[in-house]
Design an enzyme around this catalytic site. Structure first.
Site, PDB file in Angstrom:
ATOM      1  CD  GLU A   1       2.677  54.448  41.982  1.00 25.10           C
ATOM      2  OE1 GLU A   1       3.321  53.388  42.075  1.00 25.10           O
ATOM      3  OE2 GLU A   1       1.453  54.490  41.777  1.00 25.10           O
TER       4      GLU A   1
ATOM      5  CD  GLU B   1       6.970  46.554  45.223  1.00 26.04           C
ATOM      6  OE1 GLU B   1       6.306  47.447  44.648  1.00 26.04           O
ATOM      7  OE2 GLU B   1       8.033  46.097  44.749  1.00 26.04           O
TER       8      GLU B   1
ATOM      9  CG  HIS C   1      -1.091  52.150  45.683  1.00 26.75           C
ATOM     10  ND1 HIS C   1      -0.577  53.416  45.605  1.00 26.75           N
ATOM     11  CD2 HIS C   1      -0.655  51.512  44.565  1.00 26.75           C
ATOM     12  CE1 HIS C   1       0.128  53.531  44.489  1.00 26.75           C
ATOM     13  NE2 HIS C   1       0.100  52.393  43.847  1.00 26.75           N
TER      14      HIS C   1
ATOM     15  CD  GLU D   1      -1.972  48.052  42.056  1.00 22.37           C
ATOM     16  OE1 GLU D   1      -2.586  49.117  42.299  1.00 22.37           O
ATOM     17  OE2 GLU D   1      -0.973  48.022  41.308  1.00 22.37           O
ATOM     18  CG  HIS D   2       2.826  48.486  43.873  1.00 25.55           C
ATOM     19  ND1 HIS D   2       3.897  49.021  43.205  1.00 25.55           N
ATOM     20  CD2 HIS D   2       1.778  49.301  43.617  1.00 25.55           C
ATOM     21  CE1 HIS D   2       3.507  50.137  42.593  1.00 25.55           C
ATOM     22  NE2 HIS D   2       2.227  50.330  42.831  1.00 25.55           N
TER      23      HIS D   2
HETATM   24 ZN   LIG Z   1       1.277  52.086  42.142  1.00 28.61          ZN
END
Ligand SMILES: [Zn+2]
Length: 445
Positions: free
Chosen positions: A167, A145, A67, A70-71
């Protein structure tokens, strides 16, 4: 261009081509010779073109590496060294879809656009981002991130911050996310599905820069990628571009991203997990009870479709017998089901919301007794037909709602191809649907 005569062109070799009636399209499966990348092109006259590149990214812990990566790859790259190309892109683009998604086992970078120039530009930005991200130059990207220590002033406490960290803290405050994550952890103790690919906030701070970079090096290679192209596009030119600008720089390697099958348990496993409620809330009626079953493999197209229909029939509709039996027993305020057919071993979940722990045994009894009764006595034929019909409608219309059609096909293709299955088995649904229809007349369920 007649792709069938492609032979070896732009560094690609055509492996298989077939016409798929269900989606009225010609499909072409290719490999890129030098880099080992696989590519599927679905050719039709849809002007809402789709491109995506996906990597199989099985996590080895719950630090959220897939994840965070990905960011992070979208925070600048070799050709696009701006801090937030993703944000810049979204502003000026005519795209109809632009996102990146982390699944339990893969990471996908899809775009869609009706404009040829825009389509090419978006494809360029995404390919550059995944293969040549700035994460090798700037450690700060991981900190921003992923996670970093934060202190307001010298009197205040040290805290942890980070885009993904925050998040996931948000996600883990929702009962349903905790339940989903925990269910997968319990069902798959011996393979990557037992980990939280999104990142468990308690574990995210264990992620080091070296592990983060190693993950990119290992999995973000063309040999571990799958490229998807869809719609009315100049394929010759597109293949040339992908080859020249990106794939030809790489040599094929062997990437171990296999996921082992989880062996079945000898007896039912039981776990308890907690989610936060506020101080003035009572615990009464706040429990979720959930039963989860591993039912089939993702490459078994017949069960992939049948369990989807079955879940709708038992738990979704007005007349759903299992849902109604649970509602009538008054052990909770809401009942819902979920069929997860996005992971290697598909899972059927039955969930009662706003319940109490004291109703746990009753919940199990009702589920198993109702299912047994349905097996013995059969399910109302009208109910079976209506569930099959509603699934058929969704399949035929490719009910895209806010998503481009090509993207929905793309996800179905990934569901088989990343597990060495034929990329189109979930698109050619007609024969499986016909089987479900004929067996509904003698109630196999
Ligand atoms: Zn995310």
């Amino acid at each position: 261009m007649e792709l069938k005569s492609l032979g070896t062109r732009s560094g690609f070799t055509l492996i298989k081509s077939e016409f798929i009636t269900e989606i009225n399209s010609e499909t072409y499966l290719m490999t890129h010779n030098k880099s080992g990348a696989k590519l599927l092109y679905i050719k039709n006259d849809d002007d809402n073109k789709v491109f995506s590149i996906s990597f199989k990214t099985p996590p080895k812990d719950s630090t959220g590496t897939p994840h965070i990566l990905e960011h992070s790859v979208l925070c600048g790259s070799r050709k696009f060294p701006v801090k937030e190309p993703f944000v810049e892109l979204a502003k000026g683009s005519l795209n109809t879809f632009l996102n990146a998604m982390t699944f339990s086992d893969k990471t996908m970078y899809p775009i869609a656009s009706k404009n040829q120039k825009d389509f090419r530009n978006l494809m360029d930005v995404y390919l550059d981002a995944v293969f040549f991200p700035d994460i090798y130059r700037y450690k700060e990207i991981l900190m921003q991130e992923g996670w970093h220590y934060d202190i307001e002033n010298k009197e205040s406490d040290i805290s942890i911050k980070g885009v993904v960290y925050n998040e996931m803290k948000g996600a883990f405050s929702s009962a349903e996310s905790v339940l989903m994550s925990k269910s997968q952890e319990v069902l798959f103790p011996d393979n990557p599905y037992g980990f939280e690919s999104g990142g468990d906030p308690k574990v995210i701070p264990e992620l080091t820069y070296d592990n983060f970079i190693d993950f990119h090096k290992k999995y973000y290679h063309p040999s571990n990628s799958f490229i998807f192209l869809y719609g009315d596009l100049n394929i010759e030119d597109t293949l040339d571009f992908i080859d020249k600008e990106y794939l030809s720089t790489f040599d094929a390697i062997r990437v171990d991203s296999e996921i082992n099958e989880q062996a079945p348990f000898n007896k039912m496993a039981e776990e308890k997990a907690y989610y936060p409620i506020s101080n003035n809330e009572k615990e009464q009626d706040k429990t979720y009870l959930s039963l989860n079953f591993v039912v089939s493999r993702i490459t078994d197209s017949e069960k992939y479709l049948a369990f989807d229909i079955l879940e709708n029939m038992l738990l979704q509709t007005e007349a759903a017998p299992l849902k109604n039996a649970l509602i009538d027993a008054n052990i909770g305020k809401d009942v819902f089901g979920y069929f997860n057919n996005e992971i290697f071993q598909n899972v059927l979940s039955i969930i009662v919301k706003n319940s109490n722990e004291s109703d746990k045994e009753k919940f199990k009894d009702i589920v198993f007794n109702t299912l047994k009764e349905l097996v013995d006595k059969g399910i109302d034929k009208k109910l079976i037909e209506s569930s099959i019909n509603s699934k058929e409608f969704t399949l035929r219309e490719a009910e895209a709602r806010r998503y481009p059609k090509g993207l929905l096909y793309n996800i179905k293709v990934l569901d088989s191809v990343l597990f060495s299955g034929d990329p189109t088995i979930h698109l050619t649904y007609e024969k499986d649907l016909a089987k479900d229809k004929s067996s509904s007349t003698h109630q196999i369920f």
